[in-house]
Design a protein around this motif. Structure first.
Motif, PDB file in Angstrom:
ATOM      1  N   PHE A 356      65.119  48.339  38.532  1.00 30.39           N
ATOM      2  CA  PHE A 356      66.417  48.682  37.948  1.00 30.39           C
ATOM      3  C   PHE A 356      67.364  49.153  39.049  1.00 30.39           C
ATOM      4  CE2 PHE A 356      63.583  48.900  34.332  1.00 30.39           C
ATOM      5  CZ  PHE A 356      64.337  48.345  33.309  1.00 30.39           C
ATOM      6  N   LYS A 357      68.477  48.422  39.226  1.00 25.95           N
ATOM      7  CA  LYS A 357      69.459  48.738  40.256  1.00 25.95           C
ATOM      8  C   LYS A 357      70.850  48.785  39.631  1.00 25.95           C
ATOM      9  CE  LYS A 357      66.328  47.967  43.620  1.00 25.95           C
ATOM     10  NZ  LYS A 357      65.867  48.941  44.647  1.00 25.95           N
ATOM     11  N   ASP A 358      71.713  49.587  40.247  1.00 25.36           N
ATOM     12  CA  ASP A 358      73.117  49.604  39.828  1.00 25.36           C
ATOM     13  C   ASP A 358      73.874  48.606  40.702  1.00 25.36           C
ATOM     14  OD1 ASP A 358      75.659  50.133  38.942  1.00 25.36           O
ATOM     15  OD2 ASP A 358      75.818  52.087  39.947  1.00 25.36           O
ATOM     16  N   THR A 359      73.935  47.361  40.262  1.00 19.89           N
ATOM     17  CA  THR A 359      74.530  46.314  41.090  1.00 19.89           C
ATOM     18  C   THR A 359      76.038  46.201  40.940  1.00 19.89           C
ATOM     19  OG1 THR A 359      74.097  44.685  39.346  1.00 19.89           O
ATOM     20  CG2 THR A 359      72.413  44.949  41.063  1.00 19.89           C
ATOM     21  N   GLY A 363      77.443  53.042  37.768  1.00 16.68           N
ATOM     22  CA  GLY A 363      76.602  54.228  37.630  1.00 16.68           C
ATOM     23  C   GLY A 363      75.393  54.033  36.743  1.00 16.68           C
ATOM     24  N   ILE A 364      75.322  52.903  36.041  1.00  9.85           N
ATOM     25  CA  ILE A 364      74.196  52.628  35.153  1.00  9.85           C
ATOM     26  C   ILE A 364      73.375  51.473  35.724  1.00  9.85           C
ATOM     27  CG2 ILE A 364      73.479  52.050  32.794  1.00  9.85           C
ATOM     28  CD1 ILE A 364      74.950  54.763  33.151  1.00  9.85           C
ATOM     29  N   ARG A 365      72.094  51.672  35.828  1.00  6.85           N
ATOM     30  CA  ARG A 365      71.207  50.652  36.386  1.00  6.85           C
ATOM     31  C   ARG A 365      71.024  49.497  35.394  1.00  6.85           C
ATOM     32  NH1 ARG A 365      67.532  52.764  40.539  1.00  6.85           N
ATOM     33  NH2 ARG A 365      68.176  54.880  41.095  1.00  6.85           N
ATOM     34  N   GLU A 366      70.654  48.361  35.919  1.00  4.40           N
ATOM     35  CA  GLU A 366      70.367  47.222  35.068  1.00  4.40           C
ATOM     36  C   GLU A 366      69.260  46.385  35.713  1.00  4.40           C
ATOM     37  OE1 GLU A 366      73.571  46.045  37.902  1.00  4.40           O
ATOM     38  OE2 GLU A 366      73.674  47.525  36.267  1.00  4.40           O
ATOM     39  N   LYS A 367      68.691  45.509  34.912  1.00  5.77           N
ATOM     40  CA  LYS A 367      67.651  44.594  35.389  1.00  5.77           C
ATOM     41  C   LYS A 367      67.747  43.315  34.562  1.00  5.77           C
ATOM     42  CE  LYS A 367      62.621  44.184  35.930  1.00  5.77           C
ATOM     43  NZ  LYS A 367      61.310  44.843  35.700  1.00  5.77           N
ATOM     44  N   ASP A 368      67.804  42.188  35.244  1.00  5.64           N
ATOM     45  CA  ASP A 368      67.912  40.892  34.571  1.00  5.64           C
ATOM     46  C   ASP A 368      69.093  40.874  33.607  1.00  5.64           C
ATOM     47  OD1 ASP A 368      65.583  40.106  35.895  1.00  5.64           O
ATOM     48  OD2 ASP A 368      64.296  40.801  34.267  1.00  5.64           O
ATOM     49  N   GLY A 369      70.176  41.530  34.020  1.00  5.87           N
ATOM     50  CA  GLY A 369      71.382  41.534  33.216  1.00  5.87           C
ATOM     51  C   GLY A 369      71.397  42.530  32.076  1.00  5.87           C
ATOM     52  N   GLY A 400      71.049  57.120  36.686  1.00  2.81           N
ATOM     53  CA  GLY A 400      71.394  55.743  36.320  1.00  2.81           C
ATOM     54  C   GLY A 400      70.943  55.305  34.953  1.00  2.81           C
ATOM     55  N   VAL A 401      70.623  56.264  34.078  1.00  8.23           N
ATOM     56  CA  VAL A 401      70.206  55.946  32.714  1.00  8.23           C
ATOM     57  C   VAL A 401      71.312  56.349  31.754  1.00  8.23           C
ATOM     58  CG1 VAL A 401      68.517  56.362  30.880  1.00  8.23           C
ATOM     59  CG2 VAL A 401      67.763  56.269  33.275  1.00  8.23           C
ATOM     60  N   ASN A 402      71.742  55.430  30.919  1.00 10.17           N
ATOM     61  CA  ASN A 402      72.768  55.712  29.925  1.00 10.17           C
ATOM     62  C   ASN A 402      72.090  56.099  28.613  1.00 10.17           C
ATOM     63  OD1 ASN A 402      75.270  55.880  28.585  1.00 10.17           O
ATOM     64  ND2 ASN A 402      75.113  53.752  27.902  1.00 10.17           N
ATOM     65  N   LEU A 403      72.189  57.370  28.247  1.00 11.31           N
ATOM     66  CA  LEU A 403      71.548  57.881  27.032  1.00 11.31           C
ATOM     67  C   LEU A 403      72.612  58.075  25.959  1.00 11.31           C
ATOM     68  CD1 LEU A 403      68.808  58.867  25.849  1.00 11.31           C
ATOM     69  CD2 LEU A 403      69.507  61.187  26.516  1.00 11.31           C
ATOM     70  N   GLU A 404      72.514  57.299  24.900  1.00  7.35           N
ATOM     71  CA  GLU A 404      73.416  57.458  23.765  1.00  7.35           C
ATOM     72  C   GLU A 404      72.743  58.317  22.708  1.00  7.35           C
ATOM     73  OE1 GLU A 404      74.113  53.430  22.600  1.00  7.35           O
ATOM     74  OE2 GLU A 404      75.595  53.075  24.192  1.00  7.35           O
TER      75      GLU A 404
END
Length: 530
Positions: A356-359, A363-369, A400-404
């Motif tokens: 998981f990277k913030d590309t 500020g929020i990481r992602e992986k495979d979109g 980098g984790v978005n917690l709703e």
């Protein structure tokens, strides 16, 4: 805070657990808070005295008043309507109630002597056969019944009840104290138990309004002496702040679990009494391990490292930072556990390793979109949960984790359906004074409340070994091993061990907080006339 005292009495209970199970128990001490045992009418209830009434706030109310259904028995024991064969006192000692004594005959056989002179609220005598039928009813109606008490057979002779279990079951005594097994008169019209159960407590139901209140009056035939308080109204006030306001305004006389932000309102000892103790309740987060993102153990571990439990406990809500499921006041291996400290850099490294990277720099990481966005559900009525949830949301964003956050009045349906990512709540993890019950119901594969779908065969094997292990120290070693597996798997995230309190007006006597919060009042509660 009474942490040292509570831990001391629980350690006493540890050695007491097996010894007391093997020997007959005496009658209730007349000097204890469980009552004097006398039947004399006190001056407060004499014909010349005006009736006394008390208003009490409940922070939780079950679906109805039938103790064999769901968790409704907890309402009956809190309101002093129902009783079990044995119960825990304020020092976590097992004490006699409907059973005046008991003994363990062998690994699978237990014999209880039912107390003479106990009657149901309709005047019928409580016999061993009546107790047998009450327990059988609970086993039949409640899905967790046989898991709590794996009974092979029961035999009633006069006042003697013999219980045979399907296997050696070391935690039977503590489990039979669970309010699911409140003793009721099955010869009465059980269809009315939803609103008017026929039990044995010092107070009996006169009216019930679902989701609102219970009206009770004293039971003059109570085996341990009639209460001095004539009537009580139990009002369901689920919101912490609203309960505090109701107490401050005079609408109620007694309230438990008042939010810490409101405690300063009641510091005047001339008007109020506060009894606050470390509870056996653990605030924690369920991970839905079937969720695509949370199935990755490194993501769960990263989230666990990304929150500051010490700050939550020390600054935000009080209590103690949690390490495992059981509070440090319980002698179940807490000191042997390796938990999760606040290590945001370690959290970031784990997320990097998980891919998981913030590309895009938001500020929020992602992986495979897919963004690392998760929703956490919580109960809208609980101040401490809302406070911690907001802090978690802020801290997890830093890694980098978005917690709703999503708040609901009741989380049960969401949890049972798996319709959540994370769920913040709390449970009393010491309700039987032993680790087996909680491990069975929350952590074992396929367990009723293992709603996160967690499974580890090694953990299951250890929990099964607990069932037949009667040596106290070996039980605690097994419990510590089980907890470490849960922590290593990051199957749950343990947040704080929350304090609990009961606040009463200074005109009220006998309002004392129990570590196990399915007790609230007993026959000794009374209010001075003004």
């Amino acid at each position: 805070m009474k942490t040292t005292r509570l831990k001391a009495v629980l350690l006493t209970f540890a050695s007491f657990f097996i010894v007391f199970a093997l020997t007959a128990c005496g009658s209730t001490d007349s000097s204890s808070r469980t009552g004097t045992g006398g039947k004399e009418t006190s001056p407060a209830t004499s014909a010349s005295a005006a009736p006394t009434h008390l208003n009490v706030a409940l922070f939780w109310l079950g679906t109805n008043l039938d103790p064999a259904v769901e968790w409704n028995g907890w309402t009956l024991t809190r309101a002093a309507i129902g009783e079990t064969l044995v119960q825990f006192d304020e020092n976590m000692q097992l004490v006699p109630k409907i059973a005046e004594s008991w003994e363990q005959v062998d690994d699978t056989t237990w014999k209880f002597q039912i107390r003479d002179g106990v009657t149901f609220h309709n005047g019928n005598k409580v016999t061993a056969d009546a107790v047998k039928k009450s327990i059988e009813r609970a086993l039949e109606l409640n899905e967790r019944g046989l898991s709590t008490l794996p009974i092979e057979s029961m035999k009633a002779e006069g006042q003697d009840l013999t219980i045979q279990t399907t296997e050696p079951y070391a935690s039977l005594l503590g489990n039979i104290a669970e309010p699911l097994f409140v003793i009721v008169d099955t010869s009465a019209d059980t269809s009315r138990f939803e609103s008017q159960p026929v039990a044995t407590g010092p107070f009996m139901v006169t009216s019930y309004t679902p989701d609102q209140e219970i009206q009770v009056k004293k039971y003059d035939g109570y085996w341990d002496g009639a209460p001095e308080t004539d009537t009580i109204t139990f009002k369901y006030i689920k919101d912490d702040s609203t309960r505090a306001l109701a107490l401050q305004s005079g609408e109620i006389d007694v309230a438990s679990n008042v939010g810490r932000s409101s405690l300063s309102l009641f510091e005047d000892k001339g008007q109020y009494a506060i009894d606050e103790i470390p509870s056996l309740r653990t605030q924690f987060v369920w991970f839905n391990t079937t969720h695509k993102l949370l199935a990755n153990v490194n993501v769960r571990r990263a989230i666990s490292y990304g929150i500051d439990r010490e700050m939550y406990a020390g600054t935000l809500i009080g209590g103690q930072a949690a390490k495992g499921p059981f509070t440090s006041a319980l002698p179940f291996g807490y000191d042997k556990l390796k938990g999760y400290d606040y290590e945001p850099e370690q959290a970031k490294q784990l997320l990097d390793e998980a891919g998981f990277k913030d590309t895009d720099g938001d500020g929020i990481r992602e992986k495979d979109g897919q963004k690392l966005t998760l929703q956490m559900i919580l109960n809208s009525a609980y101040e401490s949960d809302a406070t911690v949830a907001a802090a978690m949301q802020s801290q997890l964003k830093e890694i980098g984790v978005n917690l709703e956050l999503a708040s609901y009045e009741d989380l049960t349906d969401h949890q049972r359906s798996g319709n959540y990512d994370l769920a913040l709540t709390s449970i009393n993890t010491g309700i039987t004074g032993d680790p087996q019950y909680i491990l069975d119901f929350y952590f074992k594969t396929g367990a009723e409340w293992n709603v996160g779908g967690y499974s580890n065969p090694k953990l299951d094997e250890i929990i099964d070994r607990l069932h037949s292990e009667f040596d106290v120290e070996k039980r605690y070693e097994l419990a510590a091993e089980a907890q470490q597996i849960i922590l290593d798997d990051a199957a749950y995230m343990f947040i704080t061990y929350t304090p609990i309190n009961i606040i009463s007006k200074n005109t009220v006597q006998g309002a004392t907080m129990y570590p196990i919060d399915f007790y609230l009042l007993d026959r000794n509660i009374k209010v001075e006339q003004q």
